[in-house]
Design a protein around this motif. Sequence first.
Motif, PDB file in Angstrom:
ATOM      1  N   ARG A  25      -0.896  20.590   7.190  1.00 46.19           N
ATOM      2  CA  ARG A  25       0.312  21.191   6.603  1.00 46.19           C
ATOM      3  C   ARG A  25       0.361  21.018   5.089  1.00 46.19           C
ATOM      4  O   ARG A  25       1.345  21.389   4.443  1.00 46.19           O
ATOM      5  N   GLY A  26      -0.674  20.382   4.528  1.00 47.46           N
ATOM      6  CA  GLY A  26      -0.638  20.139   3.076  1.00 47.46           C
ATOM      7  C   GLY A  26       0.312  19.019   2.716  1.00 47.46           C
ATOM      8  O   GLY A  26       0.698  18.859   1.554  1.00 47.46           O
ATOM      9  N   ILE A  27       0.714  18.233   3.724  1.00 46.70           N
ATOM     10  CA  ILE A  27       1.670  17.143   3.508  1.00 46.70           C
ATOM     11  C   ILE A  27       1.045  15.851   4.031  1.00 46.70           C
ATOM     12  O   ILE A  27       0.439  15.837   5.108  1.00 46.70           O
ATOM     13  N   ILE A  28       1.195  14.784   3.254  1.00 51.55           N
ATOM     14  CA  ILE A  28       0.790  13.436   3.674  1.00 51.55           C
ATOM     15  C   ILE A  28       2.059  12.600   3.656  1.00 51.55           C
ATOM     16  O   ILE A  28       2.825  12.654   2.691  1.00 51.55           O
ATOM     17  N   ALA A  29       2.300  11.827   4.706  1.00 46.04           N
ATOM     18  CA  ALA A  29       3.523  11.026   4.752  1.00 46.04           C
ATOM     19  C   ALA A  29       3.246   9.596   4.310  1.00 46.04           C
ATOM     20  O   ALA A  29       2.169   9.034   4.562  1.00 46.04           O
ATOM     21  N   ASN A  30       4.253   9.036   3.656  1.00 41.33           N
ATOM     22  CA  ASN A  30       4.223   7.634   3.246  1.00 41.33           C
ATOM     23  C   ASN A  30       5.091   6.859   4.255  1.00 41.33           C
ATOM     24  O   ASN A  30       6.194   7.282   4.559  1.00 41.33           O
ATOM     25  N   PRO A  31       4.617   5.723   4.757  1.00 39.10           N
ATOM     26  CA  PRO A  31       5.410   5.001   5.759  1.00 39.10           C
ATOM     27  C   PRO A  31       6.727   4.456   5.206  1.00 39.10           C
ATOM     28  O   PRO A  31       6.926   4.359   3.995  1.00 39.10           O
ATOM     29  N   ASN A  32       7.586   4.061   6.125  1.00 40.09           N
ATOM     30  CA  ASN A  32       8.847   3.400   5.793  1.00 40.09           C
ATOM     31  C   ASN A  32       8.565   2.030   5.163  1.00 40.09           C
ATOM     32  O   ASN A  32       7.562   1.378   5.477  1.00 40.09           O
ATOM     33  N   CYS A  33       9.489   1.584   4.313  1.00 48.10           N
ATOM     34  CA  CYS A  33       9.232   0.347   3.559  1.00 48.10           C
ATOM     35  C   CYS A  33       9.099  -0.888   4.449  1.00 48.10           C
ATOM     36  O   CYS A  33       8.389  -1.833   4.086  1.00 48.10           O
ATOM     37  N   THR A  34       9.752  -0.896   5.592  1.00 42.16           N
ATOM     38  CA  THR A  34       9.671  -2.088   6.451  1.00 42.16           C
ATOM     39  C   THR A  34       8.279  -2.183   7.075  1.00 42.16           C
ATOM     40  O   THR A  34       7.642  -3.247   7.075  1.00 42.16           O
ATOM     41  N   THR A  35       7.780  -1.049   7.573  1.00 41.93           N
ATOM     42  CA  THR A  35       6.410  -1.020   8.097  1.00 41.93           C
ATOM     43  C   THR A  35       5.430  -1.402   6.986  1.00 41.93           C
ATOM     44  O   THR A  35       4.523  -2.230   7.188  1.00 41.93           O
ATOM     45  N   LEU A  36       5.624  -0.808   5.810  1.00 38.20           N
ATOM     46  CA  LEU A  36       4.674  -1.026   4.712  1.00 38.20           C
ATOM     47  C   LEU A  36       4.670  -2.464   4.224  1.00 38.20           C
ATOM     48  O   LEU A  36       3.676  -2.932   3.681  1.00 38.20           O
ATOM     49  N   SER A  37       5.792  -3.159   4.396  1.00 33.26           N
ATOM     50  CA  SER A  37       5.852  -4.527   3.879  1.00 33.26           C
ATOM     51  C   SER A  37       4.991  -5.488   4.688  1.00 33.26           C
ATOM     52  O   SER A  37       4.771  -6.612   4.262  1.00 33.26           O
ATOM     53  N   MET A  38       4.515  -5.072   5.859  1.00 30.51           N
ATOM     54  CA  MET A  38       3.665  -5.980   6.663  1.00 30.51           C
ATOM     55  C   MET A  38       2.306  -5.385   7.009  1.00 30.51           C
ATOM     56  O   MET A  38       1.386  -6.131   7.356  1.00 30.51           O
ATOM     57  N   ILE A  39       2.144  -4.054   6.917  1.00 35.63           N
ATOM     58  CA  ILE A  39       1.019  -3.416   7.612  1.00 35.63           C
ATOM     59  C   ILE A  39      -0.328  -3.672   6.938  1.00 35.63           C
ATOM     60  O   ILE A  39      -1.366  -3.644   7.595  1.00 35.63           O
ATOM     61  N   VAL A  40      -0.346  -3.947   5.641  1.00 35.91           N
ATOM     62  CA  VAL A  40      -1.644  -4.191   4.991  1.00 35.91           C
ATOM     63  C   VAL A  40      -2.244  -5.498   5.520  1.00 35.91           C
ATOM     64  O   VAL A  40      -3.432  -5.570   5.861  1.00 35.91           O
ATOM     65  N   ALA A  41      -1.407  -6.524   5.646  1.00 32.20           N
ATOM     66  CA  ALA A  41      -1.890  -7.807   6.184  1.00 32.20           C
ATOM     67  C   ALA A  41      -2.286  -7.650   7.649  1.00 32.20           C
ATOM     68  O   ALA A  41      -3.338  -8.156   8.092  1.00 32.20           O
ATOM     69  N   LEU A  42      -1.485  -6.937   8.412  1.00 37.79           N
ATOM     70  CA  LEU A  42      -1.800  -6.778   9.835  1.00 37.79           C
ATOM     71  C   LEU A  42      -3.038  -5.925  10.043  1.00 37.79           C
ATOM     72  O   LEU A  42      -3.833  -6.187  10.952  1.00 37.79           O
ATOM     73  N   GLY A  43      -3.221  -4.913   9.183  1.00 39.57           N
ATOM     74  CA  GLY A  43      -4.413  -4.077   9.289  1.00 39.57           C
ATOM     75  C   GLY A  43      -5.676  -4.907   9.079  1.00 39.57           C
ATOM     76  O   GLY A  43      -6.680  -4.725   9.784  1.00 39.57           O
ATOM     77  N   ALA A  44      -5.621  -5.829   8.123  1.00 40.48           N
ATOM     78  CA  ALA A  44      -6.789  -6.676   7.862  1.00 40.48           C
ATOM     79  C   ALA A  44      -7.078  -7.585   9.059  1.00 40.48           C
ATOM     80  O   ALA A  44      -8.233  -7.739   9.477  1.00 40.48           O
ATOM     81  N   LEU A  45      -6.055  -8.162   9.645  1.00 39.12           N
ATOM     82  CA  LEU A  45      -6.259  -9.030  10.818  1.00 39.12           C
ATOM     83  C   LEU A  45      -6.723  -8.204  12.024  1.00 39.12           C
ATOM     84  O   LEU A  45      -7.610  -8.622  12.782  1.00 39.12           O
ATOM     85  N   HIS A  46      -6.141  -7.019  12.172  1.00 38.27           N
ATOM     86  CA  HIS A  46      -6.522  -6.137  13.295  1.00 38.27           C
ATOM     87  C   HIS A  46      -7.997  -5.752  13.209  1.00 38.27           C
ATOM     88  O   HIS A  46      -8.693  -5.713  14.233  1.00 38.27           O
ATOM     89  N   ALA A  47      -8.483  -5.486  11.995  1.00 39.07           N
ATOM     90  CA  ALA A  47      -9.881  -5.046  11.843  1.00 39.07           C
ATOM     91  C   ALA A  47     -10.837  -6.094  12.404  1.00 39.07           C
ATOM     92  O   ALA A  47     -11.914  -5.764  12.902  1.00 39.07           O
TER      93      ALA A  47
END
Length: 351
Positions: free
Chosen positions: A121-143
């Motif tokens: 659609r030519g659109i990229i969404a940015n997550p909500n701030c609450t999700t974003l406040s934890m997801i980088v750390a969780l993504g690293a642990l998940h990997a």
Amino acid sequence: TKPTLAVVGATGAVGSVMLQILSQHADIWGEIRLLASPRSAGRKLAVRGEEVEVMAISEEAFVGVDVAMFDVPDEVAAHWAPIAAALGAIVVDNSGAFRMDPDVPLVVPEVNPHAARVRPRGIIANPNCTTLSMIVALGALHAEFGLRELVVSSYQAVSGAGRAGIDTLRQQLSLVAGTELGTKPGDVRRVVGDNTGPFPEPVALNVVPWAGSPREDGWSSEEMKVRDESRKILGLPQLRVAVTCVRVPVVTTHSLTVHACFEGEVTVDRAREILATAPGVVLFDNPEAGEFPTPADVVGTDPTWVGRVRRALDDPTALELFVCGDNLRKGAALNTAQIAELVAEELGATA
Ligand code: 2RA
């Protein structure tokens, strides 16, 4: 030639952080257009050291725009993002209007940057701030460990509700300052009166177990976002998520307690190594020296800060964490800018 950027919603709490970030990051943009509601048109805002006049959103304003960063209410984004996209802009949208659309990627550059390239659609969404406040750390642990389940409580700052949220807390704090409140039931409510702004209850000297709007079966929209967005970003559509969102009297920086369960046994030592080396994460965890993240220290910084890393007392496959992230920077403006930069890099590579 450098790409043209539009900042839509330039005058809001997130918009003003976007302008700061554009002045701090490498100058990859050509023209930067500032757009907002007609009410704000004509105002002048500083970006890259220059005063730029805000224009009202209109079709003409998007002509020639390569990338548009949107931070406007859901219904405004739902109307204008497809128009901007039809006029040739790639839209990076921070509203809730498109995040769960299967034809719109939901992107965190440290976790799923590849997703940004597939955007029918030519659109990229940015997550909500609450999700974003934890997801980088969780993504690293998940990997490394493979995430199986999350149990989360948020401690959300009032700026998540925009300028009105900040103004409300400041007004309430000035009303309660110097008073001896808190010994009798209803004290704070009596002093604050009906002045609860975007929150259902007084937020000064209080905590409010509610953020967002009502959803089915007693859940709040904010809680559904944490579950649905975490699943989409991590590519784990069945991830089990239990979440309660709470508003606290902090101006900026969301905090979360996280109980994360993984596929197999985990060790604190390995978790600490992962967090200490993951891009966009700072491990700040030495409670004996009084070192753990708090909003007062984290505000204004870019990374996700993690402390209080422990193995769950009763489950060797689970970790307990305390996480803080500036909800206006990584939680909103910074992640949006990082996505826009990914797109600009791609446009440069294909030009
Ligand atoms: C809040 N997460 O904190 C919301 C804003 N998008 O209110």
